[in-house]
Design a protein around this motif. Structure first.
Motif, PDB file in Angstrom:
ATOM      1  N   ASP A  87      20.000 -14.307  50.748  1.00 19.36           N
ATOM      2  CA  ASP A  87      20.950 -13.372  51.352  1.00 19.36           C
ATOM      3  C   ASP A  87      21.823 -12.656  50.333  1.00 19.36           C
ATOM      4  O   ASP A  87      22.299 -11.548  50.577  1.00 19.36           O
ATOM      5  CB  ASP A  87      21.863 -14.111  52.329  1.00 19.36           C
ATOM      6  CG  ASP A  87      21.140 -14.535  53.589  1.00 19.36           C
ATOM      7  OD1 ASP A  87      19.943 -14.220  53.698  1.00 19.36           O
ATOM      8  OD2 ASP A  87      21.753 -15.182  54.448  1.00 19.36           O
ATOM      9  N   ASN A 131      21.087  -8.965  52.755  1.00 18.90           N
ATOM     10  CA  ASN A 131      21.704  -9.431  53.986  1.00 18.90           C
ATOM     11  C   ASN A 131      23.217  -9.595  53.865  1.00 18.90           C
ATOM     12  O   ASN A 131      23.921  -9.606  54.880  1.00 18.90           O
ATOM     13  CB  ASN A 131      21.087 -10.766  54.402  1.00 18.90           C
ATOM     14  CG  ASN A 131      19.610 -10.637  54.712  1.00 18.90           C
ATOM     15  OD1 ASN A 131      19.172  -9.621  55.232  1.00 18.90           O
ATOM     16  ND2 ASN A 131      18.836 -11.655  54.376  1.00 18.90           N
ATOM     17  N   ASP A 174      27.140  -8.816  53.328  1.00 17.29           N
ATOM     18  CA  ASP A 174      27.917  -7.697  53.865  1.00 17.29           C
ATOM     19  C   ASP A 174      28.041  -6.535  52.891  1.00 17.29           C
ATOM     20  O   ASP A 174      28.056  -5.372  53.303  1.00 17.29           O
ATOM     21  CB  ASP A 174      29.320  -8.175  54.260  1.00 17.29           C
ATOM     22  CG  ASP A 174      29.330  -9.035  55.508  1.00 17.29           C
ATOM     23  OD1 ASP A 174      28.283  -9.112  56.181  1.00 17.29           O
ATOM     24  OD2 ASP A 174      30.378  -9.630  55.800  1.00 17.29           O
ATOM     25  N   ARG A 175      28.124  -6.820  51.601  1.00 21.44           N
ATOM     26  CA  ARG A 175      28.345  -5.730  50.638  1.00 21.44           C
ATOM     27  C   ARG A 175      27.145  -4.798  50.514  1.00 21.44           C
ATOM     28  O   ARG A 175      27.269  -3.681  50.020  1.00 21.44           O
ATOM     29  CB  ARG A 175      28.706  -6.300  49.271  1.00 21.44           C
ATOM     30  CG  ARG A 175      27.619  -7.124  48.591  1.00 21.44           C
ATOM     31  CD  ARG A 175      28.141  -7.695  47.277  1.00 21.44           C
ATOM     32  NE  ARG A 175      27.163  -8.490  46.566  1.00 21.44           N
ATOM     33  CZ  ARG A 175      26.900  -9.769  46.837  1.00 21.44           C
ATOM     34  NH1 ARG A 175      27.554 -10.372  47.827  1.00 21.44           N
ATOM     35  NH2 ARG A 175      26.003 -10.437  46.134  1.00 21.44           N
ATOM     36  N   HIS A 197      25.411  -3.790  53.192  1.00 15.34           N
ATOM     37  CA  HIS A 197      25.171  -3.302  54.553  1.00 15.34           C
ATOM     38  C   HIS A 197      24.876  -1.802  54.580  1.00 15.34           C
ATOM     39  O   HIS A 197      25.457  -1.029  53.803  1.00 15.34           O
ATOM     40  CB  HIS A 197      26.395  -3.599  55.425  1.00 15.34           C
ATOM     41  CG  HIS A 197      26.132  -3.488  56.874  1.00 15.34           C
ATOM     42  ND1 HIS A 197      26.283  -2.310  57.581  1.00 15.34           N
ATOM     43  CD2 HIS A 197      25.713  -4.410  57.780  1.00 15.34           C
ATOM     44  CE1 HIS A 197      25.981  -2.516  58.846  1.00 15.34           C
ATOM     45  NE2 HIS A 197      25.630  -3.774  59.000  1.00 15.34           N
ATOM     46  N   LYS A 210      27.520   0.776  54.394  1.00 12.41           N
ATOM     47  CA  LYS A 210      28.194   0.899  53.094  1.00 12.41           C
ATOM     48  C   LYS A 210      27.287   1.561  52.063  1.00 12.41           C
ATOM     49  O   LYS A 210      27.653   1.657  50.889  1.00 12.41           O
ATOM     50  CB  LYS A 210      28.634  -0.485  52.610  1.00 12.41           C
ATOM     51  CG  LYS A 210      29.606  -1.169  53.542  1.00 12.41           C
ATOM     52  CD  LYS A 210      30.050  -2.524  53.012  1.00 12.41           C
ATOM     53  CE  LYS A 210      31.010  -3.190  53.990  1.00 12.41           C
ATOM     54  NZ  LYS A 210      31.478  -4.509  53.486  1.00 12.41           N
ATOM     55  N   ARG A 269      19.164  -6.917  59.350  1.00  9.91           N
ATOM     56  CA  ARG A 269      19.311  -6.846  57.904  1.00  9.91           C
ATOM     57  C   ARG A 269      18.128  -7.427  57.136  1.00  9.91           C
ATOM     58  O   ARG A 269      17.885  -7.060  55.998  1.00  9.91           O
ATOM     59  CB  ARG A 269      20.578  -7.587  57.472  1.00  9.91           C
ATOM     60  CG  ARG A 269      21.853  -7.070  58.104  1.00  9.91           C
ATOM     61  CD  ARG A 269      23.061  -7.765  57.497  1.00  9.91           C
ATOM     62  NE  ARG A 269      24.286  -7.546  58.272  1.00  9.91           N
ATOM     63  CZ  ARG A 269      25.493  -7.941  57.889  1.00  9.91           C
ATOM     64  NH1 ARG A 269      25.628  -8.592  56.743  1.00  9.91           N
ATOM     65  NH2 ARG A 269      26.536  -7.716  58.651  1.00  9.91           N
ATOM     66  N   GLU A 305      20.029 -13.443  59.818  1.00  9.68           N
ATOM     67  CA  GLU A 305      19.683 -12.054  59.531  1.00  9.68           C
ATOM     68  C   GLU A 305      18.674 -11.475  60.522  1.00  9.68           C
ATOM     69  O   GLU A 305      18.381 -10.289  60.500  1.00  9.68           O
ATOM     70  CB  GLU A 305      19.152 -11.903  58.102  1.00  9.68           C
ATOM     71  CG  GLU A 305      17.863 -12.653  57.815  1.00  9.68           C
ATOM     72  CD  GLU A 305      18.095 -14.017  57.213  1.00  9.68           C
ATOM     73  OE1 GLU A 305      17.207 -14.488  56.478  1.00  9.68           O
ATOM     74  OE2 GLU A 305      19.151 -14.612  57.473  1.00  9.68           O
ATOM     75  N   GLU A 345      22.032  -5.802  65.231  1.00  9.78           N
ATOM     76  CA  GLU A 345      23.413  -5.460  64.920  1.00  9.78           C
ATOM     77  C   GLU A 345      23.624  -3.976  65.183  1.00  9.78           C
ATOM     78  O   GLU A 345      22.811  -3.147  64.797  1.00  9.78           O
ATOM     79  CB  GLU A 345      23.664  -5.784  63.446  1.00  9.78           C
ATOM     80  CG  GLU A 345      25.070  -5.620  62.960  1.00  9.78           C
ATOM     81  CD  GLU A 345      25.194  -6.057  61.501  1.00  9.78           C
ATOM     82  OE1 GLU A 345      26.327  -6.180  61.025  1.00  9.78           O
ATOM     83  OE2 GLU A 345      24.150  -6.271  60.835  1.00  9.78           O
ATOM     84  N   PHE A 378      28.616  -2.412  62.051  1.00  8.58           N
ATOM     85  CA  PHE A 378      28.850  -3.508  61.116  1.00  8.58           C
ATOM     86  C   PHE A 378      29.443  -4.706  61.846  1.00  8.58           C
ATOM     87  O   PHE A 378      30.543  -4.625  62.405  1.00  8.58           O
ATOM     88  CB  PHE A 378      29.801  -3.053  60.011  1.00  8.58           C
ATOM     89  CG  PHE A 378      30.129  -4.141  59.017  1.00  8.58           C
ATOM     90  CD1 PHE A 378      29.218  -4.494  58.038  1.00  8.58           C
ATOM     91  CD2 PHE A 378      31.327  -4.819  59.082  1.00  8.58           C
ATOM     92  CE1 PHE A 378      29.507  -5.503  57.135  1.00  8.58           C
ATOM     93  CE2 PHE A 378      31.632  -5.826  58.184  1.00  8.58           C
ATOM     94  CZ  PHE A 378      30.713  -6.175  57.202  1.00  8.58           C
ATOM     95  N   GLY A 379      28.693  -5.806  61.875  1.00  5.48           N
ATOM     96  CA  GLY A 379      29.208  -7.050  62.413  1.00  5.48           C
ATOM     97  C   GLY A 379      29.189  -7.185  63.913  1.00  5.48           C
ATOM     98  O   GLY A 379      29.614  -8.203  64.450  1.00  5.48           O
TER      99      GLY A 379
END
Length: 467
Positions: free
Chosen positions: A110, A142, A144-145, A147, A150, A160, A179, A183, A186-187
């Motif tokens: 991830d 996978n 968050d950074r 995503h 972003k 993801r 994952e 989604e 985001f989230g």
């Protein structure tokens, strides 16, 4: 004073008018990517078993590329090349970022993804005024950074990771990994209803309706026809002559084709078709061992550097600019999508020296009659390949290199390395020179998996080409 205000208002109206016209002149861009499809498993590619009526109709309105290549024979690196327009090995994205791989710093699964210093085509299109969206498979990290929201995408609906069920997760179909979850944005994790291929198309249609007054970029990233092998009963009934995986694959392909047709129909309904650039292709060769895909007349399969692992179906349609029902026979790369999309959107890629892709539009409009690429490269671990015009060298870690003339031997059945030692040396030198420009891989296969990978490669080589 009154006249001054009137003059300012007229100037502003003129500005907004120019801006509006510019926005309308920019084409919408719809990039449709299938996953793990077989080279021959489409009607427009010659299949007599599979039904793909919607893509067949698109092919008649498109330029069809007979020698289209991906930059990697597996999903994650191939997609990283598409998004950046660069050989992904230049920034270390050489392997799939999945469990079983480890970075030199100890990160696993991830925590590995498309490096944050890499700017995607979606980032650039946003800067040019586009509304951007990704529907489906990401597979670029996978954490968050990494995503999609972003990395240049205004909207995201998908997952993801690299694969998931086509059916909703519930008590009868339990979630296997975080994952795998669908989604929105985001989230905001949620499950769909029905069959996922259909849901991704519905999301794309909704986006078109909400953004039809702006230029938009849709990356419709199907997980079809990647495993797991899951199809609806209705689609399975369409193929009584087939059995096993082949039957399921045909049904999954039909579902994807139908979903694509609904998106193309919506573009027509909204009067957007003439000024929409549409590309359909696949992320790598079909994994004939996993889903019984057919890559004929090519040898090889997903994960190796024979043509069956790296050559893919490819259609491009733009009624306002390009001829229809035409074949383009020089080799191209999915790396070319980045500069082509950027140029179509009135951006300028000519000063971006780091790009390995080229803008295809001058070639397709016959303003340039040369080959878009003299050289193409592939590399994964110690395995690599190079194509120089019609000569192709494949390097292996455990046996002598093989040499083929692709123009004369599309199925790579006649290894001519012994007859052309000077060509082998030339291509080896060119391949090595290219490798000196690359970064070290950011992550590599764990030792306990290496033996399995070697055995799988040998099995691929022994597989007879389907005719």
């Amino acid at each position: 004073m009154h006249h001054r205000y009137i003059k300012i208002i007229l100037i502003l109206l003129g500005f907004f008018k120019v801006s509006f016209l510019t926005a309308q002149q920019q084409p919408n861009i719809v990039f449709i990517l299938s996953d793990d499809a077989g080279y021959a498993d489409f009607g427009f590619q010659g299949s007599k078993e599979f039904k793909t009526p919607e893509l067949d109709k698109l092919a008649k309105k498109s330029i069809k590329f007979s020698q289209a290549y991906v930059s990697a024979a597996v999903c994650g690196p191939s997609r990283a090349g598409i998004l950046t327009g660069k050989y992904q090995q230049k920034f270390g994205f050489e392997e799939n970022n999945v469990p079983g791989y480890m970075s030199t710093s100890g990160l696993v699964g991830d925590e590995m993804g498309l490096p944050l210093d890499q700017i995607t085509i979606a980032n650039y299109l946003q800067d040019l005024g586009y509304k951007t969206a990704l529907f489906g498979k990401w597979h670029q990290g996978n954490a968050d950074r990494f995503h999609p929201t972003k990395r240049g995408f205004d909207e995201f609906y998908g997952f993801r990771g690299g694969a998931r069920s086509y059916m909703p997760y519930d008590d009868s179909n339990p979630l296997s990994k975080n994952e795998d979850r669908l989604e929105r944005g985001f989230g905001n994790f949620l499950e769909h209803e029905g069959y996922l291929t259909d849901e991704l198309a519905h999301e794309a249609i909704s986006f078109i309706n909400r953004n039809k007054k702006h230029p938009f970029f849709i990356y419709l990233s199907f997980n079809a026809v990647h495993t797991p092998m899951e199809a609806t009963a209705e689609d399975l009934e369409q193929f009584p002559h087939l059995k096993g995986k082949r039957k399921t694959l045909a049904a999954m392909t039909l579902a994807m084709d139908r979903a694509i047709g609904t998106v193309l129909k919506e573009l027509e309904t909204q009067g957007l078709s003439n000024n929409t650039l549409i590309v359909f292709t696949n992320d790598n060769g079909g994994p004939s061992d996993a889903n019984d895909s057919d890559n004929s007349p090519l040898s090889g399969t997903k994960a190796n550097h024979l043509e069956g692992g790296i050559r893919v179906p490819f259609l491009m349609s733009w009624p306002k600019q390009l001829q229809k029902n035409k074949n383009y026979n020089y080799p191209i790369s999915t790396l070319d999508l980045f500069p082509t999309f950027l140029s179509a959107a009135s951006g300028n890629s000519s000063a971006m020296e780091e790009l390995d892709g080229v803008n295809l539009l001058p070639y397709l409009k016959e303003e340039n009659t040369e080959r878009p690429h003299e050289l193409l490269y592939w590399k994964k671990e110690n395995r690599a390949a190079i194509r120089n015009q019609d000569w192709k060298l494949i390097r292996f870690p455990d046996r002598p290199a093989e040499l083929y003339n692709i123009q004369e031997d599309i199925s790579e059945t006649n290894n001519v390395a012994a007859a052309h030692p000077e060509k082998v040396r030339e291509l080896y030198k060119q391949l090595f020179t290219w490798e000196l420009t690359l970064e070290r891989p950011l992550w590599q296969l764990r030792r306990e998996f290496e033996g399995k990978a070697a055995k799988r490669m040998d099995a691929f080589r022994k597989t007879n080409t389907k005719q």
